[in-house]
Design an enzyme around this catalytic site. Structure first.
Site, PDB file in Angstrom:
ATOM      1  CG  ASP A  38      39.354  50.812  60.027  1.00 59.33           C
ATOM      2  OD1 ASP A  38      39.830  49.672  60.178  1.00 59.33           O
ATOM      3  OD2 ASP A  38      39.396  51.432  58.948  1.00 59.33           O
ATOM      4  CB  SER A 132      34.672  47.970  42.272  1.00 59.77           C
ATOM      5  OG  SER A 132      35.649  47.619  41.343  1.00 59.77           O
ATOM      6  CE1 TYR A 157      36.510  44.131  46.892  1.00 58.21           C
ATOM      7  CE2 TYR A 157      36.911  44.191  44.516  1.00 58.21           C
ATOM      8  CZ  TYR A 157      36.715  44.846  45.721  1.00 58.21           C
ATOM      9  OH  TYR A 157      36.701  46.226  45.748  1.00 58.21           O
ATOM     10  CE  LYS A 161      33.551  46.534  46.963  1.00 59.93           C
ATOM     11  NZ  LYS A 161      33.263  47.213  48.220  1.00 59.93           N
ATOM     12  CE1 TYR A 181      34.264  54.852  45.502  1.00 61.62           C
ATOM     13  CE2 TYR A 181      35.850  53.326  46.460  1.00 61.62           C
ATOM     14  CZ  TYR A 181      34.806  54.221  46.609  1.00 61.62           C
ATOM     15  OH  TYR A 181      34.337  54.493  47.859  1.00 61.62           O
ATOM     16  CG  PHE A 182      36.664  53.549  36.536  1.00 62.43           C
ATOM     17  CD1 PHE A 182      35.399  53.898  37.025  1.00 62.43           C
ATOM     18  CD2 PHE A 182      36.731  52.820  35.377  1.00 62.43           C
ATOM     19  CE1 PHE A 182      34.233  53.543  36.338  1.00 62.43           C
ATOM     20  CE2 PHE A 182      35.574  52.465  34.682  1.00 62.43           C
ATOM     21  CZ  PHE A 182      34.329  52.825  35.165  1.00 62.43           C
ATOM     22  N   PRO A 297      45.508  35.472  33.840  1.00 59.84           N
ATOM     23  CG  PRO A 297      45.384  33.238  34.483  1.00 59.84           C
ATOM     24  CD  PRO A 297      46.295  34.424  34.497  1.00 59.84           C
ATOM     25  N   GLY A 298      42.101  36.446  33.762  1.00 61.94           N
ATOM     26  CA  GLY A 298      41.106  37.296  34.438  1.00 61.94           C
ATOM     27  C   GLY A 298      41.278  38.781  34.165  1.00 61.94           C
TER      28      GLY A 298
END
Ligand SMILES: NC(=O)c1ccc[n+]([C@@H]2O[C@H](COP(=O)([O-])OP(=O)(O)OC[C@H]3O[C@@H](n4cnc5c(N)ncnc54)[C@H](O)[C@@H]3O)[C@@H](O)[C@H]2O)c1
Length: 344
Positions: A38, A132, A157, A161, A181-182, A297-298
């Protein structure tokens, strides 16, 4: 697998982060030797002390950028036999990715490609990758299954994915599991690990807990006119410890079959924003100042997972309730407040 030196080694990139730190503890609990890489771009070194309290061991940690191929090769040539990599390291802020797409493509794609190169060069059999539910966009049907069409990403982003999944499918016919993942929430039941959002949280639950503790004036709920049970957006909230355990299950699956595959990881239940707020108020005894404002929005109206494939193949199911997750998130926020006042 009780003898430390005999434990199979699993490298966990981003292992000091929210999901990574919980996964490190679960890997240790079942007998692996997790090794963290990391660069602390979105985490704190003191998390390692917390991991030590939970595992009663010093977990090896390397402060390294996993997109740095030369440094990574140097490290892996010293680690000895590693049997798997769980790749969490990525930037994850949707809004920041819109403002600085170049940063997201460089880090998220660069680190994944380096990990794939390392996997091949050092003959590491297994890779688990964090994807995701964002890849589904507005899902073709609910609950969403893994074979639903992926939709054009609504942010850089999200694009990283989708591209990440494609990078894996193109280069690794075997030995990789992609987990979609949710909405990960909650914290370790011990109160020792949890989420450390930097700046204003983008996700609902840290916003709730920061409002309840007094760090924020009020909670904004975006949109009350959606075609859902109470007009607010619906999501599938998965406890971070359940999510961590899904990674352990994915590694076991790869041990028995090398097949590259993709799985949804959620609870299978959709909860509305209003339900989350009401459940938080019930478990914490706190009243939240809430302002209902226009849609953002989105935001998509509703999404929740069909987790049947993970149940069947990974023998994994979520076990924690929404109440548990919100209680643990609240305990974590309170312990952070004590940590901050001790440090001041
Ligand atoms: N939390 C969510 O809501 C969510 C949802 C879906 C998918 N994901 C994905 O799951 C993964 C983990 O998410 P998280 O919530 O634990 O995030 P996080 O930011 O808490 O953890 C990521 C960790 O990776 C580290 N990191 C980032 N880039 C690095 C690099 N180049 N080299 C070394 N370390 C690096 C950060 O310092 C951090 O500790 C990410 O890939 C994220 O995109 C998260």
């Amino acid at each position: 697998m009780n003898n430390y030196s005999n434990r199979p080694k699993i490298v966990v990139t981003g292992g000091a982060g929210f999901i990574g730190s919980h996964t490190v503890v679960e890997l240790w609990n079942v007998g692996y030797e997790p090794i963290i890489i990391d660069n602390f771009s979105n985490s704190q070194p003191w998390i390692l002390d917390r991991i030590k309290q939970l595992t009663t061991n010093d977990i090896q940690c390397y402060d390294l950028d996993c997109a740095n191929q030369v440094a990574m090769e140097d490290l892996f040539s010293q680690l000895g036999q590693v049997i798997g990599i769980i790749h969490f390291a990525a930037y994850k802020s949707v809004s920041e990715s819109v403002a600085h797409p170049e940063k997201y493509y460089a880090n998220n794609m660069g680190s994944l490609q380096t990990i794939i190169n390392i996997k091949e060069k050092f003959n590491i059999p297994d890779l688990v990758f964090s994807s995701s539910a964002t890849v589904y966009g507005v899902a073709d049907h609910l609950p969403v299954t893994e074979d639903c069409d992926l939709k054009p990403a609504s942010s850089p982003y999200g694009e990283t994915k989708q591209l990440g999944e494609q990078l894996i499918k193109d280069q690794l016919e075997t030995g990789a599991i992609i987990l979609r993942y949710f909405n990960p929430i909650g914290a370790h039941p011990s109160g020792l690990l949890g989420e450390l959002p930097s700046g204003v949280p983008q996700n609902l639950v840290p916003f709730i807990t920061q409002t309840a503790i007094g760090d924020r004036d009020h909670l904004q709920v975006f949109g009350t006119d959606y075609e859902t049970k109470d007009g607010t957006c619906v999501r599938d909230y998965i406890h971070v410890v359940d999510l961590a355990k899904a990674h352990v299950a994915a590694l076991s699956r790869l041990l028995s079959t090398r097949r590259t595959d993709v799985y949804n990881i959620g609870t299978g239940k959709g909860n509305s924003v209003r339900e989350v707020i009401e459940t938080f108020e019930k478990v914490s005894g706190e009243q939240l100042p809430v302002k209902y404002v226009d849609r953002r929005p989105g935001d998509i109206e509703s999404i929740y997972a069909d987790c049947g494939k993970a149940a069947l193949a990974l023998h994994w199911n979520a076990t924690y309730t929404l109440e548990d997750a919100l209680m643990h998130a609240w305990q974590w926020e309170q312990s952070l407040k004590i940590e901050k006042s001790n440090a001041a």
